[in-house]
Design a protein around this motif. Structure first.
Motif, PDB file in Angstrom:
ATOM      1  N   LYS A 264       0.841  -1.303   0.053  1.00 11.66           N
ATOM      2  CA  LYS A 264      -0.072   0.205  -0.023  1.00 11.66           C
ATOM      3  C   LYS A 264       0.969   1.222  -0.054  1.00 11.66           C
ATOM      4  O   LYS A 264       1.733   1.279   0.769  1.00 11.66           O
ATOM      5  N   PRO A 265       0.733   2.320  -0.795  1.00 10.26           N
ATOM      6  CA  PRO A 265       1.335   3.400  -0.814  1.00 10.26           C
ATOM      7  C   PRO A 265       1.344   4.251   0.402  1.00 10.26           C
ATOM      8  O   PRO A 265       2.480   4.774   0.587  1.00 10.26           O
ATOM      9  N   SER A 266       0.354   3.908   1.264  1.00  9.13           N
ATOM     10  CA  SER A 266       0.338   4.756   2.277  1.00  9.13           C
ATOM     11  C   SER A 266       1.073   4.289   3.514  1.00  9.13           C
ATOM     12  O   SER A 266       1.302   4.728   4.645  1.00  9.13           O
ATOM     13  N   ASP A 267       1.411   3.070   3.265  1.00  8.53           N
ATOM     14  CA  ASP A 267       2.322   2.196   4.286  1.00  8.53           C
ATOM     15  C   ASP A 267       3.622   2.745   3.900  1.00  8.53           C
ATOM     16  O   ASP A 267       4.867   2.291   5.013  1.00  8.53           O
ATOM     17  N   ARG A 268       4.082   3.346   2.901  1.00  7.23           N
ATOM     18  CA  ARG A 268       5.633   3.605   2.598  1.00  7.23           C
ATOM     19  C   ARG A 268       6.002   4.686   3.290  1.00  7.23           C
ATOM     20  O   ARG A 268       5.157   5.837   3.475  1.00  7.23           O
ATOM     21  N   PRO A 269       7.556   4.900   3.750  1.00  9.59           N
ATOM     22  CA  PRO A 269       7.696   6.250   4.302  1.00  9.59           C
ATOM     23  C   PRO A 269       7.975   7.120   3.052  1.00  9.59           C
ATOM     24  O   PRO A 269       7.853   6.845   1.825  1.00  9.59           O
ATOM     25  N   ASP A 270       8.295   8.463   3.419  1.00 14.55           N
ATOM     26  CA  ASP A 270       8.570   9.465   2.359  1.00 14.55           C
ATOM     27  C   ASP A 270      10.060   9.550   2.498  1.00 14.55           C
ATOM     28  O   ASP A 270      10.836   9.254   3.253  1.00 14.55           O
ATOM     29  N   PHE A 271      10.856  10.371   1.273  1.00 10.99           N
ATOM     30  CA  PHE A 271      12.125  10.328   1.454  1.00 10.99           C
ATOM     31  C   PHE A 271      12.504  11.364   2.403  1.00 10.99           C
ATOM     32  O   PHE A 271      13.747  11.136   2.896  1.00 10.99           O
ATOM     33  N   ASN A 272      11.888  11.983   3.356  1.00 13.20           N
ATOM     34  CA  ASN A 272      12.662  12.971   4.322  1.00 13.20           C
ATOM     35  C   ASN A 272      12.650  11.600   5.636  1.00 13.20           C
ATOM     36  O   ASN A 272      13.809  11.951   6.209  1.00 13.20           O
ATOM     37  N   GLU A 273      11.643  10.800   5.630  1.00 12.36           N
ATOM     38  CA  GLU A 273      11.815   9.836   6.706  1.00 12.36           C
ATOM     39  C   GLU A 273      12.969   8.905   6.141  1.00 12.36           C
ATOM     40  O   GLU A 273      13.725   8.373   6.941  1.00 12.36           O
ATOM     41  N   ILE A 274      13.078   8.603   5.019  1.00 17.52           N
ATOM     42  CA  ILE A 274      14.012   7.484   4.534  1.00 17.52           C
ATOM     43  C   ILE A 274      15.671   8.220   4.740  1.00 17.52           C
ATOM     44  O   ILE A 274      16.429   7.300   5.233  1.00 17.52           O
ATOM     45  N   VAL A 275      15.893   9.408   4.323  1.00 15.08           N
ATOM     46  CA  VAL A 275      17.041  10.073   4.662  1.00 15.08           C
ATOM     47  C   VAL A 275      17.444  10.071   6.092  1.00 15.08           C
ATOM     48  O   VAL A 275      18.299   9.701   6.589  1.00 15.08           O
ATOM     49  N   GLN A 276      16.209  10.384   7.131  1.00 16.83           N
ATOM     50  CA  GLN A 276      16.506  10.383   8.332  1.00 16.83           C
ATOM     51  C   GLN A 276      16.859   9.070   8.800  1.00 16.83           C
ATOM     52  O   GLN A 276      17.618   8.863   9.825  1.00 16.83           O
ATOM     53  N   LYS A 277      16.116   7.927   8.397  1.00 19.08           N
ATOM     54  CA  LYS A 277      16.725   6.597   8.656  1.00 19.08           C
ATOM     55  C   LYS A 277      18.166   6.040   8.150  1.00 19.08           C
ATOM     56  O   LYS A 277      18.828   5.224   8.888  1.00 19.08           O
ATOM     57  N   SER A 278      18.297   6.606   7.042  1.00 19.19           N
ATOM     58  CA  SER A 278      19.651   6.192   6.508  1.00 19.19           C
ATOM     59  C   SER A 278      20.779   6.883   6.892  1.00 19.19           C
ATOM     60  O   SER A 278      21.826   6.153   6.697  1.00 19.19           O
ATOM     61  N   GLU A 279      20.681   7.973   7.595  1.00 16.36           N
ATOM     62  CA  GLU A 279      21.782   8.802   7.832  1.00 16.36           C
ATOM     63  C   GLU A 279      22.540   8.192   8.662  1.00 16.36           C
ATOM     64  O   GLU A 279      23.779   8.123   8.882  1.00 16.36           O
ATOM     65  N   PRO A 280      21.858   7.535  10.061  1.00 13.33           N
ATOM     66  CA  PRO A 280      22.896   6.753  11.061  1.00 13.33           C
ATOM     67  C   PRO A 280      23.481   5.629  10.538  1.00 13.33           C
ATOM     68  O   PRO A 280      24.275   5.092  10.833  1.00 13.33           O
ATOM     69  N   ILE A 281      22.728   4.834   9.391  1.00 12.25           N
ATOM     70  CA  ILE A 281      23.192   3.883   8.742  1.00 12.25           C
ATOM     71  C   ILE A 281      24.482   4.136   8.155  1.00 12.25           C
ATOM     72  O   ILE A 281      25.387   3.520   8.171  1.00 12.25           O
ATOM     73  N   PHE A 282      24.368   5.316   7.503  1.00 14.39           N
ATOM     74  CA  PHE A 282      25.604   5.940   6.508  1.00 14.39           C
ATOM     75  C   PHE A 282      26.620   6.206   7.558  1.00 14.39           C
ATOM     76  O   PHE A 282      27.908   5.646   7.284  1.00 14.39           O
ATOM     77  N   SER A 283      26.662   6.863   8.570  1.00 12.21           N
ATOM     78  CA  SER A 283      27.431   7.203   9.575  1.00 12.21           C
ATOM     79  C   SER A 283      27.985   6.207  10.152  1.00 12.21           C
ATOM     80  O   SER A 283      29.313   6.100  10.574  1.00 12.21           O
ATOM     81  N   LEU A 284      27.154   4.906  10.281  1.00 13.44           N
ATOM     82  CA  LEU A 284      28.141   3.748  11.154  1.00 13.44           C
ATOM     83  C   LEU A 284      29.013   2.822  10.268  1.00 13.44           C
ATOM     84  O   LEU A 284      30.110   2.650  10.603  1.00 13.44           O
ATOM     85  N   HIS A 285      29.026   3.299   8.698  1.00 10.80           N
ATOM     86  CA  HIS A 285      29.916   2.482   7.818  1.00 10.80           C
ATOM     87  C   HIS A 285      30.753   3.723   7.285  1.00 10.80           C
ATOM     88  O   HIS A 285      31.482   3.272   6.332  1.00 10.80           O
ATOM     89  N   LYS A 286      30.844   4.828   7.534  1.00 12.53           N
ATOM     90  CA  LYS A 286      31.532   5.712   6.889  1.00 12.53           C
ATOM     91  C   LYS A 286      32.948   5.728   6.982  1.00 12.53           C
ATOM     92  O   LYS A 286      33.725   5.879   5.815  1.00 12.53           O
ATOM     93  N   ASP A 287      33.425   5.068   8.089  1.00 16.44           N
ATOM     94  CA  ASP A 287      34.927   5.023   8.193  1.00 16.44           C
ATOM     95  C   ASP A 287      35.330   3.994   7.211  1.00 16.44           C
ATOM     96  O   ASP A 287      36.617   3.971   7.120  1.00 16.44           O
ATOM     97  N   GLY A 288      34.580   3.097   6.796  1.00 12.57           N
ATOM     98  CA  GLY A 288      34.961   1.940   5.923  1.00 12.57           C
ATOM     99  C   GLY A 288      35.039   2.038   4.347  1.00 12.57           C
ATOM    100  O   GLY A 288      35.382   1.339   3.662  1.00 12.57           O
ATOM    101  N   ILE A 289      34.564   3.279   4.053  1.00 15.55           N
ATOM    102  CA  ILE A 289      33.922   3.922   2.679  1.00 15.55           C
ATOM    103  C   ILE A 289      35.788   3.644   2.007  1.00 15.55           C
ATOM    104  O   ILE A 289      35.708   3.118   0.779  1.00 15.55           O
ATOM    105  N   ASP A 290      36.471   4.392   2.572  1.00 15.52           N
ATOM    106  CA  ASP A 290      37.958   4.380   1.804  1.00 15.52           C
ATOM    107  C   ASP A 290      38.460   2.977   1.369  1.00 15.52           C
ATOM    108  O   ASP A 290      39.047   2.517   0.236  1.00 15.52           O
ATOM    109  N   ALA A 291      38.431   1.985   2.434  1.00 17.93           N
ATOM    110  CA  ALA A 291      38.919   0.832   2.255  1.00 17.93           C
ATOM    111  C   ALA A 291      38.057   0.115   1.099  1.00 17.93           C
ATOM    112  O   ALA A 291      38.361  -0.832   0.233  1.00 17.93           O
TER     113      ALA A 291
END
Length: 438
Positions: A264-291
């Protein structure tokens, strides 16, 4: 769309010495890599059908309006005689590393998790920006996410994008005619007179996340009718394919992925929420990007000879011929190179210019070098060539044969050519100084 004259690119603005290299095909035409006299390498998207000229201008206008660090830059419209029957094209930023799709093909696997997470985050940021401007992308998939030289993601191919108030014409609702890419289309979009809303892109983003994490295509080999049926009844790609490695580290991103592709479309997040949820995930893995990028570059070099992607083929250097038997020569001092009348300054060059010079002066370097092993040593220290490659170079009997072997390794990536240029400048400056406009 009317463009100022400064936005029109003519044949005289392009370097006539470089060929048009096909690097991909889209829904409306073919994309070429071309060298611009001022901007360096650019991408020009040429139409297949003149009936789509309005779509091309619409895409160029859309890209201009949506200018962002996460959206491909458009420089203007090409109008020239390279293809007389199709004069127009979009002149765009050239993305050195192709797309997520070509990266998957060249790696034959998903990218390392830190890089995958960064790609997902950057796409989310780009989509957040697009939606804030009341646009939907409407064709979000791996081939439409392009990568720069550092594997940063930018959204591209806005041929199907539109304002969120638009409606599908009923003629576009058949299984074969639904616009977009079938595997990335949400179930509600197959209904007649579907109004395009932001949740369309959110669903596509969920499938895109699956593809990034798994390195696979969704619903491979299935006919359109079966894919549509599967989507309608709530089937989604196999999540277990994303969990082959590092399963415990992927919990949060898998939850986000499954949230995005809800029925259902109404059950999906919008991209403001997606960015909010993906930001800490990105921060957690940030130090491993160069490798992660380092690992990707090494694997790309190992796999380059068997690469199937159009992008890799278009950017690979020409095969270097093996030394002809009986043609061995003694070492020659570099000051014997003939000096052309036009000498170019080699300071402050872009990476693209360095790559072009390395290709242009290949034979001069092969025939006139005296410090080949010093150059090879520099590349080995920077991990641009492997120890095995270094040993193969060292085993050759003459400088010319050694340099031919070294040039073979330069096919791996433009990044290696840039490092080679820097080493050449350090050890063989006279060869570089002899490089002229002709």
């Amino acid at each position: 769309m009317a463009l100022p004259s400064s936005k029109i690119c003519h044949d005289k603005d392009l370097d006539e010495r470089t060929e048009w290299k096909e690097i991909g095909c889209g829904g409306f035409g073919t994309v070429y890599k071309v060298r611009h006299k001022v901007r360096g390498f650019v991408a020009i998207k040429r139409l297949w059908n003149r009936g789509t000229i309005d779509e091309l201008y619409k895409e160029a206008e859309c890209l201009t309006k949506l200018s962002s660090e996460f959206v491909l830059t458009v420089y203007g419209i090409y109008n020239g005689n390279k293809f007389p029957q199709f004069r127009e094209g979009i002149v765009m930023e050239f993305m050195e590393k192709g797309s997520i799709e070509t990266l998957q093909k060249d790696l034959s696997s998903p990218p390392p998790l830190p890089l995958a997470v960064r790609l997902a985050y950057q796409v989310a940021k780009g989509m957040q920006y697009i939606h804030s401007k009341d646009f939907v992308h409407h064709d979000l998939k791996p081939s439409n996410i392009l990568l720069d030289n550092d594997f940063n993601a930018k959204l591209a191919d806005f041929g199907l994008s539109r304002k969120t108030t638009s409606v599908f014409p009923s003629s576009e609702q058949s299984e074969e005619g639904t616009r977009g890419t079938i595997a990335y289309i949400p179930p509600e979009a197959f209904a007649k007179n579907y109004k395009i809303i932001r949740s369309f892109d959110v669903y596509s983003y969920g499938i895109l996340l699956w593809s990034i994490l798994s390195g696979e295509e969704p619903y491979p080999g299935k006919p359109v009718s079966l894919v549509k049926y599967s989507i309608d009844r709530g089937d989604r790609p196999d999540v277990s394919l994303c969990l082959v490695e590092e399963k415990e580290k992927k919990t949060a991103v898998i939850e986000l992925m499954e949230h995005c592709w809800k029925q259902k479309p109404s059950d999906r997040p919008d991209f403001n929420e997606i960015v909010q949820k993906s930001e800490p995930i990105f921060s957690l893995h940030k130090d491993g990007i160069d490798a992660a990028i380092h690992d990707v570059l090494l694997k790309l070099r190992q796999n380059q000879s068997g690469s199937s992607s159009q992008f890799s083929q278009a950017n690979a250097a020409e095969l270097v011929p093996s030394p002809t038997p009986g043609n061995d020569v003694v070492d020659r001092p570099s000051d014997k190179v003939q000096q052309p009348s036009n000498v170019v300054e080699t300071e402050d060059l872009t990476e693209e210019e360095k790559v072009a010079i390395v290709d242009d002066i290949r034979e001069a370097v092969i025939q006139n070098n005296t410090h080949v092993m010093a150059i090879a040593e520099d590349l080995k220290k920077r991990e641009m060539i492997q120890k095995e490659t270094y040993s193969e170079i060292e085993a050759k009997e003459t400088n010319e044969a050694k340099m031919r072997e070294l040039y073979k390794s330069l096919r791996a990536a433009d990044l290696v050519k840039v490092a080679f240029y820097d080493a050449l400048k350090k050890h063989e400056p006279n060869i570089l100084k002899s490089h002229g406009d002709t």
